[in-house]
Design a protein around this motif. Structure first.
Motif, PDB file in Angstrom:
ATOM      1  N   ALA A  94      74.183  72.331  57.674  1.00  0.00           N
ATOM      2  CA  ALA A  94      74.582  73.450  56.818  1.00  0.00           C
ATOM      3  C   ALA A  94      74.252  74.772  57.494  1.00  0.00           C
ATOM      4  O   ALA A  94      73.089  75.173  57.561  1.00  0.00           O
ATOM      5  CB  ALA A  94      73.876  73.337  55.474  1.00  0.00           C
ATOM      6  N   LEU A  95      75.296  75.423  58.015  1.00  0.00           N
ATOM      7  CA  LEU A  95      75.092  76.691  58.721  1.00  0.00           C
ATOM      8  C   LEU A  95      74.526  77.749  57.777  1.00  0.00           C
ATOM      9  O   LEU A  95      73.706  78.569  58.167  1.00  0.00           O
ATOM     10  CB  LEU A  95      76.407  77.163  59.346  1.00  0.00           C
ATOM     11  CG  LEU A  95      77.003  76.182  60.378  1.00  0.00           C
ATOM     12  CD1 LEU A  95      78.412  76.582  60.764  1.00  0.00           C
ATOM     13  CD2 LEU A  95      76.125  76.073  61.617  1.00  0.00           C
ATOM     14  N   GLU A 105      68.083  71.582  48.880  1.00  0.00           N
ATOM     15  CA  GLU A 105      68.736  72.121  50.086  1.00  0.00           C
ATOM     16  C   GLU A 105      69.549  70.965  50.669  1.00  0.00           C
ATOM     17  O   GLU A 105      69.070  69.829  50.747  1.00  0.00           O
ATOM     18  CB  GLU A 105      67.649  72.624  51.048  1.00  0.00           C
ATOM     19  CG  GLU A 105      68.181  73.294  52.302  1.00  0.00           C
ATOM     20  CD  GLU A 105      68.517  72.305  53.405  1.00  0.00           C
ATOM     21  OE1 GLU A 105      69.604  72.457  54.011  1.00  0.00           O
ATOM     22  OE2 GLU A 105      67.715  71.388  53.654  1.00  0.00           O
ATOM     23  N   SER A 106      70.795  71.239  51.057  1.00  0.00           N
ATOM     24  CA  SER A 106      71.729  70.145  51.324  1.00  0.00           C
ATOM     25  C   SER A 106      71.331  69.201  52.457  1.00  0.00           C
ATOM     26  O   SER A 106      71.628  68.011  52.395  1.00  0.00           O
ATOM     27  CB  SER A 106      73.133  70.690  51.556  1.00  0.00           C
ATOM     28  OG  SER A 106      73.153  71.539  52.667  1.00  0.00           O
ATOM     29  N   GLN A 107      70.630  69.694  53.477  1.00  0.00           N
ATOM     30  CA  GLN A 107      70.298  68.802  54.592  1.00  0.00           C
ATOM     31  C   GLN A 107      69.208  67.801  54.209  1.00  0.00           C
ATOM     32  O   GLN A 107      69.347  66.599  54.456  1.00  0.00           O
ATOM     33  CB  GLN A 107      69.920  69.622  55.834  1.00  0.00           C
ATOM     34  CG  GLN A 107      71.136  70.394  56.347  1.00  0.00           C
ATOM     35  CD  GLN A 107      70.811  71.353  57.483  1.00  0.00           C
ATOM     36  OE1 GLN A 107      71.313  71.205  58.579  1.00  0.00           O
ATOM     37  NE2 GLN A 107      69.993  72.346  57.214  1.00  0.00           N
ATOM     38  N   ILE A 108      68.145  68.265  53.544  1.00  0.00           N
ATOM     39  CA  ILE A 108      67.108  67.324  53.085  1.00  0.00           C
ATOM     40  C   ILE A 108      67.673  66.477  51.940  1.00  0.00           C
ATOM     41  O   ILE A 108      67.371  65.286  51.801  1.00  0.00           O
ATOM     42  CB  ILE A 108      65.785  68.045  52.676  1.00  0.00           C
ATOM     43  CG1 ILE A 108      64.616  67.060  52.580  1.00  0.00           C
ATOM     44  CG2 ILE A 108      65.913  68.823  51.375  1.00  0.00           C
ATOM     45  CD1 ILE A 108      64.052  66.579  53.873  1.00  0.00           C
ATOM     46  N   TYR A 158      65.410  80.596  55.408  1.00  0.00           N
ATOM     47  CA  TYR A 158      66.253  79.463  55.806  1.00  0.00           C
ATOM     48  C   TYR A 158      66.886  79.689  57.169  1.00  0.00           C
ATOM     49  O   TYR A 158      67.358  80.770  57.480  1.00  0.00           O
ATOM     50  CB  TYR A 158      67.381  79.260  54.772  1.00  0.00           C
ATOM     51  CG  TYR A 158      68.327  78.145  55.167  1.00  0.00           C
ATOM     52  CD1 TYR A 158      68.003  76.819  54.931  1.00  0.00           C
ATOM     53  CD2 TYR A 158      69.529  78.420  55.815  1.00  0.00           C
ATOM     54  CE1 TYR A 158      68.851  75.788  55.310  1.00  0.00           C
ATOM     55  CE2 TYR A 158      70.388  77.396  56.199  1.00  0.00           C
ATOM     56  CZ  TYR A 158      70.043  76.085  55.939  1.00  0.00           C
ATOM     57  OH  TYR A 158      70.879  75.071  56.321  1.00  0.00           O
ATOM     58  N   ASN A 159      66.883  78.657  58.004  1.00  0.00           N
ATOM     59  CA  ASN A 159      67.833  78.645  59.124  1.00  0.00           C
ATOM     60  C   ASN A 159      68.249  77.206  59.365  1.00  0.00           C
ATOM     61  O   ASN A 159      67.518  76.266  59.061  1.00  0.00           O
ATOM     62  CB  ASN A 159      67.304  79.366  60.383  1.00  0.00           C
ATOM     63  CG  ASN A 159      66.283  78.560  61.149  1.00  0.00           C
ATOM     64  OD1 ASN A 159      66.564  77.466  61.628  1.00  0.00           O
ATOM     65  ND2 ASN A 159      65.078  79.114  61.253  1.00  0.00           N
ATOM     66  N   VAL A 160      69.446  77.046  59.878  1.00  0.00           N
ATOM     67  CA  VAL A 160      70.073  75.732  59.989  1.00  0.00           C
ATOM     68  C   VAL A 160      69.236  74.756  60.821  1.00  0.00           C
ATOM     69  O   VAL A 160      69.064  73.596  60.444  1.00  0.00           O
ATOM     70  CB  VAL A 160      71.523  75.848  60.514  1.00  0.00           C
ATOM     71  CG1 VAL A 160      71.586  76.527  61.873  1.00  0.00           C
ATOM     72  CG2 VAL A 160      72.180  74.472  60.601  1.00  0.00           C
ATOM     73  N   GLY A 163      66.197  73.413  58.894  1.00  0.00           N
ATOM     74  CA  GLY A 163      66.609  72.458  57.862  1.00  0.00           C
ATOM     75  C   GLY A 163      67.048  71.126  58.451  1.00  0.00           C
ATOM     76  O   GLY A 163      66.692  70.055  57.940  1.00  0.00           O
ATOM     77  N   TYR A 164      67.825  71.191  59.528  1.00  0.00           N
ATOM     78  CA  TYR A 164      68.343  69.964  60.153  1.00  0.00           C
ATOM     79  C   TYR A 164      67.196  69.153  60.762  1.00  0.00           C
ATOM     80  O   TYR A 164      67.101  67.942  60.569  1.00  0.00           O
ATOM     81  CB  TYR A 164      69.380  70.324  61.213  1.00  0.00           C
ATOM     82  CG  TYR A 164      70.089  69.113  61.786  1.00  0.00           C
ATOM     83  CD1 TYR A 164      70.977  68.372  61.002  1.00  0.00           C
ATOM     84  CD2 TYR A 164      69.883  68.710  63.098  1.00  0.00           C
ATOM     85  CE1 TYR A 164      71.630  67.263  61.510  1.00  0.00           C
ATOM     86  CE2 TYR A 164      70.534  67.595  63.624  1.00  0.00           C
ATOM     87  CZ  TYR A 164      71.405  66.873  62.820  1.00  0.00           C
ATOM     88  OH  TYR A 164      72.057  65.769  63.331  1.00  0.00           O
ATOM     89  N   ALA A 165      66.308  69.848  61.492  1.00  0.00           N
ATOM     90  CA  ALA A 165      65.180  69.172  62.139  1.00  0.00           C
ATOM     91  C   ALA A 165      64.261  68.523  61.099  1.00  0.00           C
ATOM     92  O   ALA A 165      63.776  67.408  61.298  1.00  0.00           O
ATOM     93  CB  ALA A 165      64.400  70.161  63.003  1.00  0.00           C
TER      94      ALA A 165
END
Length: 280
Positions: A94-95, A105-108, A158-160, A163-165
């Motif tokens: 999610a950019l 949050e969409s990634q988690i 927030y940064n992408v 969140g992704y990591a």
């Protein structure tokens, strides 16, 4: 793989589609789990054509909705009495910060909690298989990750990448804790890093944002099939039958970052995740 039931999340494109086609070619009965019925139907036709198998089926499930996951698993249990392989392949990048229908949050929410609930809901079917296998697609990005228990939804700064990591570290911690819980059963669970793969992840479907960068970098990436090879190996090879709680790159077991192999952290994440999805 002949006659084995295999479920693949995010099966409508990229590695999920490549995995579906290859395992179907090996004789598996593949269930493609996709969020969008329309995209899923296009991918289903493609998968049937490329594999020459007409018994691949499509089922829809939104991993960003716990209600959708529970509806899906109930429907799945009506159709199947056992599940041989579950490949948790779907993932979002999610950019911009976005949230799931349950407020995460969409990634988690999707990459970790969605798959956490899906796997737990399907565990009884995996335990009925002669040798159940769970495969979680993680990423080398886990090395930069930290589980932000004080702010898991990243409401502050927030940064992408952050969140992704976090979500990819969560995938490995989940794998390790589940392997521990399944010790002594016929079910194995492993995670993997597919390499840098040319898929549509990170491209905004509505705005097309990210397409140009994607086009520039594509020649340096692995193809979806190359990226899917480790998942295919873990799903189908006799060698992998008794391997569990391990992390793979290029079909070989390798060390994760030390935090990813921390049992206390894995147990803490499990307890938090159980609470969030209201696992009973």
């Amino acid at each position: 793989m002949t006659g084995k039931v295999v479920a693949v999340t995010g099966a409508n494109s990229g590695m999920g589609l490549a995995t579906t086609v290859e395992l179907a070619k090996q004789g598996a009965h593949v269930v493609m789990i996709c969020r969008s019925k329309e995209r899923g139907e296009r991918a289903l036709e493609q998968a049937r054509n490329q594999s020459g198998r007409s018994d691949i089926v499509l089922m829809t499930c939104d991993l960003g909705s716990f209600a959708s996951i529970r509806t899906f698993t109930a429907a799945f249990k009506q159709k199947y009495s056992q599940l041989d392989v579950l490949i948790n392949n779907a993932g979002v990048v999610a950019l911009k910060r976005s949230i799931t229908s349950d407020g995460f949050e969409s990634q988690i929410g999707i990459n970790h909690l969605g798959h956490f609930l899906l796997t737990n809901e399907l565990l009884d079917l995996l335990q009925r298989a002669p040798q159940g296998r769970i495969i979680n697609v993680s990423s080398g990005a886990h090395k930069a990750g930290r589980i932000h228990f004080d702010d898991p939804n990243l409401t502050r700064g927030y940064n992408v990448a952050k969140g992704y990591a976090q979500s990819k570290l969560a995938n490995i911690l989940f794998t390790n804790e589940l392997a521990k819980r399944l010790a002594g059963t016929r079910v194995t669970v492993n995670s993997l890093h597919p390499g840098a793969v040319a898929t549509n992840i990170g491209v905004d479907r509505k705005s097309g944002f990210g397409k140009t960068v994607h086009k520039l970098l594509k020649p340096f990436f692995r193809t979806p099939l190359e990226g899917a090879k480790t998942a295919i190996y873990l799903a189908s090879s006799d060698e992998a039958a008794n391997l569990t709680g391990q992390y793979f790159i290029d079909s070989k077991s390798v060390q994760t970052a030390s935090k990813a192999s921390n049992p206390e952290l894995a147990a803490k994440l499990w307890a938090w995740s159980e609470q969030q999805v209201k696992l009973t």
